[in-house]
Design an enzyme around this catalytic site. Structure first.
Site, PDB file in Angstrom:
ATOM      1  N   TYR A 221     -13.676  12.046  -6.537  1.00 36.50           N
ATOM      2  CA  TYR A 221     -12.731  12.949  -5.881  1.00 36.50           C
ATOM      3  C   TYR A 221     -13.261  13.456  -4.540  1.00 36.50           C
ATOM      4  O   TYR A 221     -12.734  14.409  -3.981  1.00 36.50           O
ATOM      5  CB  TYR A 221     -12.410  14.149  -6.776  1.00 36.50           C
ATOM      6  CG  TYR A 221     -11.603  13.814  -8.017  1.00 36.50           C
ATOM      7  CD1 TYR A 221     -11.247  12.511  -8.336  1.00 36.50           C
ATOM      8  CD2 TYR A 221     -11.187  14.831  -8.870  1.00 36.50           C
ATOM      9  CE1 TYR A 221     -10.516  12.220  -9.474  1.00 36.50           C
ATOM     10  CE2 TYR A 221     -10.447  14.552 -10.014  1.00 36.50           C
ATOM     11  CZ  TYR A 221     -10.116  13.245 -10.305  1.00 36.50           C
ATOM     12  OH  TYR A 221      -9.383  12.966 -11.428  1.00 36.50           O
TER      13      TYR A 221
ATOM     14  N   LYS B 172     -21.238   6.890 -17.424  1.00 41.16           N
ATOM     15  CA  LYS B 172     -21.021   5.462 -17.693  1.00 41.16           C
ATOM     16  C   LYS B 172     -22.164   4.718 -17.015  1.00 41.16           C
ATOM     17  O   LYS B 172     -21.964   3.796 -16.211  1.00 41.16           O
ATOM     18  CB  LYS B 172     -19.644   5.058 -17.144  1.00 41.16           C
ATOM     19  CG  LYS B 172     -19.186   3.679 -17.567  1.00 41.16           C
ATOM     20  CD  LYS B 172     -18.782   3.563 -19.023  1.00 41.16           C
ATOM     21  CE  LYS B 172     -18.377   2.146 -19.361  1.00 41.16           C
ATOM     22  NZ  LYS B 172     -18.181   1.906 -20.800  1.00 41.16           N
TER      23      LYS B 172
ATOM     24  N   ASP C 229     -16.273   6.327 -22.656  1.00 41.14           N
ATOM     25  CA  ASP C 229     -15.304   5.720 -23.577  1.00 41.14           C
ATOM     26  C   ASP C 229     -15.589   6.145 -25.017  1.00 41.14           C
ATOM     27  O   ASP C 229     -14.694   6.556 -25.767  1.00 41.14           O
ATOM     28  CB  ASP C 229     -15.287   4.188 -23.444  1.00 41.14           C
ATOM     29  CG  ASP C 229     -16.672   3.583 -23.295  1.00 41.14           C
ATOM     30  OD1 ASP C 229     -17.634   4.331 -23.032  1.00 41.14           O
ATOM     31  OD2 ASP C 229     -16.813   2.354 -23.448  1.00 41.14           O
TER      32      ASP C 229
ATOM     33  N   ASP D 126     -12.312  15.852 -15.333  1.00 38.64           N
ATOM     34  CA  ASP D 126     -10.889  16.151 -15.195  1.00 38.64           C
ATOM     35  C   ASP D 126     -10.147  15.653 -16.440  1.00 38.64           C
ATOM     36  O   ASP D 126      -9.343  16.363 -17.061  1.00 38.64           O
ATOM     37  CB  ASP D 126     -10.363  15.458 -13.931  1.00 38.64           C
ATOM     38  CG  ASP D 126      -9.008  15.965 -13.508  1.00 38.64           C
ATOM     39  OD1 ASP D 126      -8.512  16.932 -14.108  1.00 38.64           O
ATOM     40  OD2 ASP D 126      -8.426  15.388 -12.563  1.00 38.64           O
TER      41      ASP D 126
END
Ligand code: NAD
Length: 369
Positions: A124, A173, A206, A230
């Protein structure tokens, strides 16, 4: 003690729900001198800007603000007040507790966790462009810095220690995004060594989503980067009961802004119908931040008992679909008065009451966008 805090009533249902929070604040006995500062539609009308400098100056001066939701005008050229506020005040930590209340509106009545999201960088950061003239390819750059990672991870561990929480889970990740994810992971591992009293663990994003959908009660404080945060914040708000009851807070260096997760719900503006709980629980977080722990605990208990008792609740908490025990809905102001009435009466030494008719139903159709 008495405090001075900035109050931004906001747009749509904002003035109603912030008024509700003020009524509850008064019942706590903590004196708060509210400095009202208008941002959003009223400020556009009167000052031709949605975020006048006076609002930022007020927050910088008072160091603490309670905010109602603000409408983001579509296609008018004005940018989002919420984004501007975060950038101008460097509000780097977005904190969203997800606590199920009295088992209502949730499949997971034991949910009690906090999502701490880095709010200044990551995907972002706004570094993006079209790769070609035809706009057939685009690139958004994920910026992760050691400085911001250290800052948010330290914030999460400090929050855990301050709030008596037992564990911090870092979400990333790093197996795929070896540099950006790896940097955040390293920052987390090194910071965790400084907090031996708090357990630490890592999850891939995930896997975290799957785990949360199955057993959210196993998680406590979650810290993560901007985009993942978010998404997880909303996921956890849903797990705990939905938009109407989800509070939030934004922290910068020495500055804190408290606001509900929901928006300005224009269709309910001025009808005294909106659920005031998310704003009232944002006040509760503000009281905790100010060190007024008993007052904060009283507000939390009063909200819990009002929802468990289910005599005076707004339409969204009263409908079938949210609760297994539908009742006639009350107004926003009536629910606020009921919570305020309970604040001085609640017995903090007793365990929290559970709802009479067992755990609630599972969906929240009234709050779907
Ligand atoms: P919203 O949260 O305002 O509304 C989503 C749905 O939930 C609607 O059906 C609404 O009526 C309902 N709802 C929301 N809060 C409620 C409450 N307290 N009680 C009962 N029902 C409630 O989201 P939206 O419609 O996407 O956004 C409306 C405006 O709010 C937009 O301009 C958006 O930019 C702005 N917004 C502001 C903030 C903020 O100020 N932090 C956050 C989100 C959205």
């Amino acid at each position: 003690m008495s405090y001075r805090a900035t109050l931004i009533p906001g747009d749509g249902i904002g003035p109603e729900v912030t008024k509700a929070a003020q009524v509850v604040a008064e019942a706590t006995g903590v004196t708060i001198d509210w400095e009202v500062a208008d941002a959003g539609e009223k400020a556009i009308r009167e000052k031709n800007t949605p975020l006048p400098d006076a609002v930022l100056e007020s927050i910088r001066r008072n160091k603490v603000a309670l905010k109602g939701p603000i409408t983001t005008p579509i296609g008018s050229g004005f940018r989002s007040v919420n984004v501007a506020l975060r950038q101008q005040l460097d509000l780097y930590a977005s904190v969203r507790p997800a606590r199920a209340i009295a088992g209502e509106g949730t499949r997971f009545p034991e949910t009690d966790l906090v999502v701490v999201r880095e709010a200044t960088e990551g995907l972002y950061a706004g570094v993006e462009h079209w790769v070609d003239r035809e706009h057939s390819a685009a690139e958004t750059i994920n910026i992760i810095t050691r400085k911001a990672s250290d800052r948010i991870v330290r914030f999460a561990f400090e929050l855990a220690r301050r709030e008596g929480r037992r564990k911090v889970t870092a979400v990333h990740k790093a197996n795929i995004m070896k540099t950006t994810g790896g940097l955040f992971q390293t920052a987390f591992r090194e910071m965790a060594k400084q907090y031996p009293d708090i357990a630490s663990e890592e999850r891939l994003i995930d896997n975290m989503c799957m785990q949360l959908a199955k057993k959210p009660e196993e998680y406590d404080v979650i810290v993560t980067t901007n985009l993942f945060g978010d998404i997880l914040s909303d996921l956890c708000a849903g797990l705990a009961g939905g938009l109407g009851v989800a509070p939030g807070a934004l922290f910068g260096e020495g500055i804190a802004v408290f606001e509900p997760v929901h928006g300005s719900a224009p269709k309910y503006a001025g009808q005294d119908k909106a659920n005031p709980v998310a704003e009232i629980l944002s006040l509760e977080l503000m009281l905790r931040h100010l060190g007024e722990r008993e007052a904060a605990e009283r507000v939390w208990r009063a909200v819990w008992e009002t929802i468990a008792e289910k005599k005076v609740v707004t339409y969204d908490l009263a409908l079938p679909g949210y609760t297994a025990r539908p009742v006639a809905p009350s107004s926003c102001s009536a629910m606020a008065r009921e919570i305020a009435r309970k604040v001085p009466l609640v017995d903090l030494s007793r365990p929290l009451p559970k709802p009479a008719a067992g755990w609630g139903a599972t969906t929240d159709p009234s709050l779907e966008t």
